[in-house]
Design an enzyme around this catalytic site. Structure first.
Site, PDB file in Angstrom:
ATOM      1  N   PHE A 205      -3.309  -1.731  -5.205  1.00 12.95           N
ATOM      2  CA  PHE A 205      -4.053  -0.816  -4.333  1.00 12.95           C
ATOM      3  C   PHE A 205      -3.749   0.653  -4.620  1.00 12.95           C
ATOM      4  O   PHE A 205      -3.929   1.512  -3.769  1.00 12.95           O
ATOM      5  CB  PHE A 205      -3.794  -1.130  -2.856  1.00 12.95           C
ATOM      6  CG  PHE A 205      -4.038  -2.560  -2.491  1.00 12.95           C
ATOM      7  CD1 PHE A 205      -5.283  -3.136  -2.684  1.00 12.95           C
ATOM      8  CD2 PHE A 205      -3.020  -3.352  -1.977  1.00 12.95           C
ATOM      9  CE1 PHE A 205      -5.512  -4.465  -2.356  1.00 12.95           C
ATOM     10  CE2 PHE A 205      -3.245  -4.683  -1.654  1.00 12.95           C
ATOM     11  CZ  PHE A 205      -4.493  -5.243  -1.845  1.00 12.95           C
TER      12      PHE A 205
ATOM     13  N   ILE B 148      -5.466  -7.133 -11.220  1.00 14.56           N
ATOM     14  CA  ILE B 148      -4.629  -6.948 -10.022  1.00 14.56           C
ATOM     15  C   ILE B 148      -5.131  -7.815  -8.872  1.00 14.56           C
ATOM     16  O   ILE B 148      -5.000  -7.467  -7.697  1.00 14.56           O
ATOM     17  CB  ILE B 148      -4.566  -5.467  -9.633  1.00 14.56           C
ATOM     18  CG1 ILE B 148      -5.958  -4.889  -9.359  1.00 14.56           C
ATOM     19  CG2 ILE B 148      -3.882  -4.659 -10.712  1.00 14.56           C
ATOM     20  CD1 ILE B 148      -5.928  -3.449  -8.845  1.00 14.56           C
TER      21      ILE B 148
ATOM     22  N   ARG C 184     -25.380  -3.328 -11.373  1.00 13.70           N
ATOM     23  CA  ARG C 184     -25.360  -4.772 -11.680  1.00 13.70           C
ATOM     24  C   ARG C 184     -24.048  -5.369 -11.195  1.00 13.70           C
ATOM     25  O   ARG C 184     -22.961  -4.861 -11.483  1.00 13.70           O
ATOM     26  CB  ARG C 184     -25.521  -4.986 -13.187  1.00 13.70           C
ATOM     27  CG  ARG C 184     -25.253  -6.426 -13.617  1.00 13.70           C
ATOM     28  CD  ARG C 184     -25.477  -6.619 -15.109  1.00 13.70           C
ATOM     29  NE  ARG C 184     -26.886  -6.860 -15.392  1.00 13.70           N
ATOM     30  CZ  ARG C 184     -27.585  -6.229 -16.327  1.00 13.70           C
ATOM     31  NH1 ARG C 184     -27.005  -5.287 -17.053  1.00 13.70           N
ATOM     32  NH2 ARG C 184     -28.855  -6.513 -16.520  1.00 13.70           N
TER      33      ARG C 184
ATOM     34  N   LYS D  69     -19.301 -13.626  -7.052  1.00 17.06           N
ATOM     35  CA  LYS D  69     -18.215 -14.267  -6.302  1.00 17.06           C
ATOM     36  C   LYS D  69     -16.994 -13.356  -6.229  1.00 17.06           C
ATOM     37  O   LYS D  69     -16.442 -13.119  -5.146  1.00 17.06           O
ATOM     38  CB  LYS D  69     -17.844 -15.608  -6.935  1.00 17.06           C
ATOM     39  CG  LYS D  69     -16.735 -16.337  -6.192  1.00 17.06           C
ATOM     40  CD  LYS D  69     -16.431 -17.698  -6.808  1.00 17.06           C
ATOM     41  CE  LYS D  69     -17.530 -18.694  -6.485  1.00 17.06           C
ATOM     42  NZ  LYS D  69     -17.143 -20.082  -6.890  1.00 17.06           N
TER      43      LYS D  69
ATOM     44  N   GLY E  17     -18.560   0.403 -10.084  1.00 15.27           N
ATOM     45  CA  GLY E  17     -17.415  -0.221  -9.443  1.00 15.27           C
ATOM     46  C   GLY E  17     -17.759  -0.700  -8.046  1.00 15.27           C
ATOM     47  O   GLY E  17     -18.708  -0.230  -7.434  1.00 15.27           O
ATOM     48  N   VAL E  18     -16.955  -1.648  -7.538  1.00 13.03           N
ATOM     49  CA  VAL E  18     -17.206  -2.151  -6.185  1.00 13.03           C
ATOM     50  C   VAL E  18     -15.921  -2.369  -5.393  1.00 13.03           C
ATOM     51  O   VAL E  18     -15.950  -2.522  -4.187  1.00 13.03           O
ATOM     52  CB  VAL E  18     -18.030  -3.457  -6.251  1.00 13.03           C
ATOM     53  CG1 VAL E  18     -17.161  -4.642  -6.650  1.00 13.03           C
ATOM     54  CG2 VAL E  18     -18.751  -3.730  -4.952  1.00 13.03           C
TER      55      VAL E  18
ATOM     56  N   GLU F  81     -13.484  -0.587  -4.261  1.00 15.05           N
ATOM     57  CA  GLU F  81     -13.057   0.331  -3.213  1.00 15.05           C
ATOM     58  C   GLU F  81     -14.166   0.647  -2.218  1.00 15.05           C
ATOM     59  O   GLU F  81     -13.912   1.135  -1.121  1.00 15.05           O
ATOM     60  CB  GLU F  81     -12.523   1.619  -3.848  1.00 15.05           C
ATOM     61  CG  GLU F  81     -11.315   1.342  -4.746  1.00 15.05           C
ATOM     62  CD  GLU F  81     -10.744   2.593  -5.396  1.00 15.05           C
ATOM     63  OE1 GLU F  81     -11.448   3.617  -5.457  1.00 15.05           O
ATOM     64  OE2 GLU F  81      -9.592   2.538  -5.855  1.00 15.05           O
TER      65      GLU F  81
END
Length: 735
Positions: free
Chosen positions: A244, A471, A618, A623, A692-693, A695
């Protein structure tokens, strides 16, 4: 030779989505559930005969070490060495660290490492550490952000302030105005796996098995700190139990393990105990934020200002809490600023969605307050203030893609937002006051140079090597999906090796850039591999296609392994990003919705359900992306309701320093979560057309909860976390 991404992506093999875009299980899953995935502290076979180190932290917030009496500790059973600044040799402070990783004689913050006791067993090292006698000269420190706010200055970074139009004039002239202060506390990452390292030397070569998000940065910083060549440092970090942001840089465990191993001539294992992590490593800094918004009677914003105050050690930086306000809503007249004051608390630094995560706690509550003032539904208010270009720079910098309105509408429909009572404190379920709240989600889209080595052997097996880390985010799987798509094979024909500095340097895991950038790097390497394989097999590379495990061109079709030949083919390539992010504003968007129940007698808050719709280009693996958003939404619950590093302002340390006192949400706290991804491709982000997704899901989640609590109770709290003691005396009377 790097692939240059400086113009929008056209059609490419990723668009076929035969593998990419599918919700595949994690290829590393079986190893993790059977114990086969070895984390840093478990690399026993790699480092036989390892001994153990115990970190001793300073028990003062500021001052210096007068003396260390180590005689009793040195005489204790099993003790091999005691490392201190006095015997560690020359150490430099890398640019990544605000404070030294090993203190002495200066102490810059509480629990800063002052010694490492090394012994044959963990218990011997721990017990001997208690025998050290350390004498300190204590100095007065600054530990209170509110008290130090008056001494704050504009942060030194070039983007510390932004201006457009005439904010003061427009705010004064606005028909409706809002001016409030919101506060957020210091927060701790509290990942599952603690910071841990095994260090071993072979001659002048150092190997670190460590829990680190950014392998190349770790090599750089360790080499700088020890004053040795980078090529003499190897970092291995194949599996990480969460970070994180706290593991973006090496910490005391890595440095002290390296120093101790050099001293005793054996591998040394060092892990930070859970109570040490909050003060010894980094944290999310507390903020004081002032929001001023001016709008017309229809809720259209004409003036918006967001100022944020935070603190850090000398040389540190601000919590950039106004970032989202610069881009999220319209308003021709604008002002934002980050102010920084010096505090002697442990280092403040990146924690999941630094800036936006806490900035949206303030901005989106302010927007809820504005909606009430102008008599608008909170969703409609946000739609009216949508803008398709950078509102600070104007239409000449449009968004590469922006589907905030779609997220708001779809999210509201899926959540049955229309059932919400506009008037607070109207809905009850027995003793529970029920309310709904919502907030926009925003996180900048960042990209980083990333490289990979990709090869195919005579059996048609594709192998990818890159120092990218996983991570808990699913890096192994999305990288395998990318290579499988590009090389025309099924995912079971792809082997992925990550987290070793011997591999090409990737973007690493941080800033929400990891998935998009690292897969783009693999894409670039696969383009080079396709060309090399086609040429080796006698194809015209421009005509060759890779499908169903074959290379195909015209009437000719040959198995991939046969085309690679007995020796196989391996290439290394990277992707570098041009100025598209300057020409286009790039960001991810979403809409959070939450329903809460508040006990009318006790003020206890319970999440009844969460939902959200998100647009992030995209989605490479729905999942794992959903998993990331759910985890982030859960962290948003923590930020809203319970997480707080409480500062002991007398002595300068975080008192809530373990999981007994620093509370985080658990499964029972959140019975239902719904995540929906709005279909989107962003051809200006990367060849993957992804963003990105990881955060985005925390950004705005806590504000939706705060707004739901207000809708349930009519009590507006602007001081996070929203604990029951702040609610209970203001609740409406029991019926």
């Amino acid at each position: 030779m790097s692939m240059k991404f400086d113009s929008p992506a056209g059609p490419n093999p990723i668009d076929r989505q035969r593998v990419v875009g599918h919700p595949l299980d994690r290829i590393d899953g079986p190893l993790k559930v059977t114990g086969g995935a070895l984390y840093a502290y478990e690399q026993h076979e790699a480092a036989p005969e390892a001994v153990y180190g115990w970190v001793v932290g300073a028990t003062i917030g500021k001052g210096r070490v007068r003396s260390i009496d180590a005689r009793d500790a040195e005489a204790a059973p099993g003790v091999l060495a005691i490392v201190t600044a006095a015997n560690a040799g020359p150490l430099k402070k890398s640019r990544s660290h605000t404070a030294h990783l090993l203190a002495g004689p200066r102490v810059e913050h509480y629990d800063q490492a002052v010694a490492l006791v090394v012994a044959e067993s963990f218990e011997q090292a721990r017990d001997a550490a208690r025998l050290l006698r350390i004498d300190y000269a204590i100095e007065k420190g600054r530990y209170d952000l509110a008290a130090a706010r008056g001494a704050a200055k504009i942060a030194s970074d070039k983007d510390a302030t932004t201006k457009a139009g005439d904010f003061d004039g427009a705010f004064k002239a606005a028909a409706v105005t809002l001016d409030h202060v919101y506060t957020t506390p210091d927060q701790s990452h509290q990942m599952m796996e603690p910071h841990a390292t095994i260090a071993a030397w072979q001659g002048d070569k150092l190997t670190l098995w460590t829990s680190n998000q950014m392998v190349a940065w770790a090599v750089r910083d360790m080499a700088t700190t020890l004053g040795i060549p980078r090529e003499n440092v190897r970092v291995v970090s194949p599996y990480i139990g969460g970070g994180f942001g706290s593991k973006l840089w090496i910490r005391a465990d890595a440095l002290l393990a390296a120093l101790a191993s050099r001293k005793v001539g054996r591998p040394v294992k060092v892990a930070l105990a859970r109570p040490q992590i909050a003060n010894n490593t980094t944290h999310r800094p507390a903020t004081i934020q002032r929001l001023r918004i001016g709008a017309d009677k229809d809720g259209v914003i004409s003036a918006i200002s967001h100022e944020s105050w935070s603190g850090d050690l000398p040389g540190g930086g601000p919590e950039t809490a106004t970032q989202q306000t610069r881009l999220l809503y319209r308003g021709e007249n604008r002002f934002t600023a980050h102010y920084l004051t010096e505090l002697d608390l442990p280092e403040g630094n990146a924690m999941r969605a630094p800036g936006e995560a806490v900035g949206l706690l303030a901005l989106e509550v302010a927007m809820d307050e504005l909606a009430e003032k102008v008599g608008l539904d909170p969703v409609e208010l946000r739609i009216r203030n949508d803008v398709q270009f950078d509102p600070e720079k104007g239409p000449e910098r449009p968004f590469s893609s922006r589907k905030l309105v779609e997220c708001l509408k779809i999210g509201a429909e899926r959540f049955h937002w229309s059932r919400r009572s506009p008037k607070p404190a109207q809905v009850r379920d027995g003793r529970w006051l029920i309310g709904m709240g919502m907030a926009s989600a925003f996180r900048n889209n960042l990209v980083q140079k990333s490289a990979a080595r990709v090869g195919v052997d005579a059996k048609g097996i594709v192998t990818v090597e890159t120092d990218m880390t996983d991570i808990g985010t699913g890096s192994y799987t999305i990288i395998a999906q990318t290579a499988a798509e590009m090389m025309g094979v099924t995912i079971d024909k792809v082997a992925v090796r990550l987290g070793d500095s011997l591999f090409p340097a990737s973007a690493g895991s941080g800033g929400q850039w990891g998935a998009n950038s690292s897969t783009a790097g693999v894409y670039a390497a696969c383009v080079a591999l396709r060309n090399a394989v086609a040429q080796k097999a006698g194809f015209n590379a421009e005509d060759a296609d890779f499908v169903d495990g074959h290379v195909v061109a015209g009437n000719r079709r040959i198995r991939l392994g046969e085309a690679a030949g007995a020796d196989g083919v391996t290439v290394t390539d990277s992707i570098e990003f041009g100025d598209l992010d300057e020409r286009y504003a790039q960001a991810t968007f979403g809409a959070h919705f939450c329903e809460v129940g508040v006990d009318a007698a006790t003020g206890e808050v319970r999440i009844r359900r969460q939902g959200g719709a998100f647009a992030a280009g995209r989605i490479i693996n729905p999942k794992s992306a959903r998993n990331q958003v759910i985890g982030a939404m859960t962290m948003g619950v923590g930020a809203a309701l319970m997480e707080e590093l409480i500062v002991d302002k007398r002595f300068g340390y975080f008192a809530t320093r373990d999981l007994a006192d620093y509370h985080v949400p658990v499964h029972a706290d959140i019975p239902e979560q719904d995540v929906f991804f709005v279909e989107e491709l962003d051809d200006k982000s990367s060849p993957m057309k992804a963003k990105g997704v990881g955060e985005l899901g925390i950004c705005g989640a806590g504000a939706a909860i705060a707004n739901a609590i207000y809708n349930a109770t009519g009590v507006r709290i602007r001081e996070f976390p929203l604990t029951l003691d702040k609610l209970i005396e203001k609740l409406p009377p029991m019926v």
